[in-house]
Design an enzyme around this catalytic site. Structure first.
Site, PDB file in Angstrom:
ATOM      1  N   HIS A  59     -31.269  12.377   3.955  1.00 32.04           N
ATOM      2  CA  HIS A  59     -31.930  13.293   4.889  1.00 32.04           C
ATOM      3  C   HIS A  59     -33.397  13.516   4.530  1.00 32.04           C
ATOM      4  O   HIS A  59     -34.158  14.046   5.351  1.00 32.04           O
ATOM      5  CB  HIS A  59     -31.219  14.643   4.933  1.00 32.04           C
ATOM      6  CG  HIS A  59     -29.788  14.564   5.347  1.00 32.04           C
ATOM      7  ND1 HIS A  59     -29.384  13.932   6.501  1.00 32.04           N
ATOM      8  CD2 HIS A  59     -28.647  15.034   4.755  1.00 32.04           C
ATOM      9  CE1 HIS A  59     -28.063  14.011   6.609  1.00 32.04           C
ATOM     10  NE2 HIS A  59     -27.599  14.663   5.556  1.00 32.04           N
ATOM     11  N   ALA A  60     -33.807  13.140   3.338  1.00 30.12           N
ATOM     12  CA  ALA A  60     -35.196  13.332   2.914  1.00 30.12           C
ATOM     13  C   ALA A  60     -36.090  12.258   3.528  1.00 30.12           C
ATOM     14  O   ALA A  60     -35.698  11.103   3.668  1.00 30.12           O
ATOM     15  CB  ALA A  60     -35.284  13.290   1.388  1.00 30.12           C
TER      16      ALA A  60
END
Length: 332
Positions: A133-134
């Site tokens: 998700h980063a």
């Protein structure tokens, strides 16, 4: 017992342990240690069998993330939003850096090392990482550093004669929206992402960038009998269309039945079969594959992951491949 190193990456600094964090967040922050202990308990490995990573350099981080985002990580309230743990906002940054950021940096370095080891041995596994998700400008969902993006960038920039087409296979229950944003329209990358479309992050922009999205939109697609054939057909079609020369496998286990965040219903047997079919695709074609662990929010995940790794080692004679290729990379 193996008497040489194997391309499995682990560091005791991976584990996040303070103030019973696991009691206020479902993430099993000790699963990395549990997996290593199970592997060692088989008698095949010892403590010296694993490669230890170093964290990314400051230059790496400056290239990977925006200055604004990196500066924001000095704020406890910003970390609270990324980690989704309310009390984190009240803790001093120096503590959060030591207990959370430093372990995640080590795991990020471990993901890169597992990819480099895969080039040497044909395979590599990081017992951590998978922070999908980063992205360049932010984080979320317990993902601070964009390790998958960094893996891609390192492989393409450092090894252009070996790696020119990378397939990312993301089978975590959640959409891998972080690296999908970072790698949007990159013709050297093909993303196959199967995810429960009814849970976080539901990122429509990232979805549009995904080469082969597999939204698991109905309950039957999130169960063994429909899931495995669907995954296999999509992965193999993408493989033969794109012809990668490197595979990154984000092997999240939050798709197991009972997971509080994944909301899927796969059995442990399906996880082993799933991992096996991804590895078979790569190994049968002589393509290096690097696996990172990503999500998984039950105590039983560690045992299932270890079982899957042992199954892969047996099915594909992965230790035999280590003896063949030798140890031309040193631990860092």
């Amino acid at each position: 017992m193996t008497t040489h190193k194997v391309p499995i990456v682990y560091h005791q600094g991976y584990n996040i342990a303070f103030w019973h964090l696991e009691k206020v967040h479902p993430f099993d922050t000790q699963k990395y240690k549990r997996i290593q202990r199970i592997l060692i308990s088989t008698g095949i490995f010892d403590l010296n069998s694993f490669y230890e990573p170093s964290p990314p350099t400051q230059v790496d981080l400056a290239n990977l993330h925006s200055t604004q985002y990196l500066d924001s990580l000095n704020s406890s309230s910003q970390l609270q939003k990324i980690l989704e743990v309310p009390f984190v906002a009240m803790l001093p940054h120096v503590l959060l850096k030591k207990k959370i950021l430093d372990p995640m940096l080590l795991q990020t370095g471990g993901s890169v090392l597992s990819a480099e080891l895969a080039l040497e041995y044909g395979w590599g596994i990081n017992l951590g990482g998978g922070f999908h998700h980063a992205h360049h400008d932010g984080g979320g969902g317990f993902c601070v550093y964009a390790d998958i993006t960094l893996m891609v960038e390192k492989l393409l920039s450092k090894y252009p004669n070996k790696v020119s087409r990378i397939m990312i296979v993301d089978l975590d229950a959640h959409q891998g929206n972080g690296y999908e944003r970072d790698l949007a329209n990159n013709s050297k990358v093909h993303v196959v992402d199967a995810f429960n479309s009814h849970i976080f992050p539901q990122d429509d922009e990232a979805f549009a960038y995904t080469s082969t999205p597999i939204p698991l939109s109905t309950p039957d697609l999130r169960q063994d009998d429909k899931y495995l054939p669907l995954i296999q057909s999509n992965i193999f079609q993408s493989f033969h269309k794109f012809h990668p020369n490197f595979v990154i496998y984000n092997a999240g286990t939050d798709c197991l039945e009972g997971d509080p965040l994944g909301s899927m219903n796969l059995s442990s047997e399906a996880i082993l079969k799933r991992d096996e079919l991804v590895f078979r695709m790569a190994i049968d074609h002589g393509i290096p594959i690097a696996m990172v662990l990503s999500g998984g929010y039950q105590k039983k995940n560690a045992e299932i992951i270890a079982s899957s790794i042992l199954n892969l080692i047996k099915k594909f004679d992965l230790l035999g491949k280590c003896k063949k290729f030798g140890n031309s990379l040193n631990s860092t």
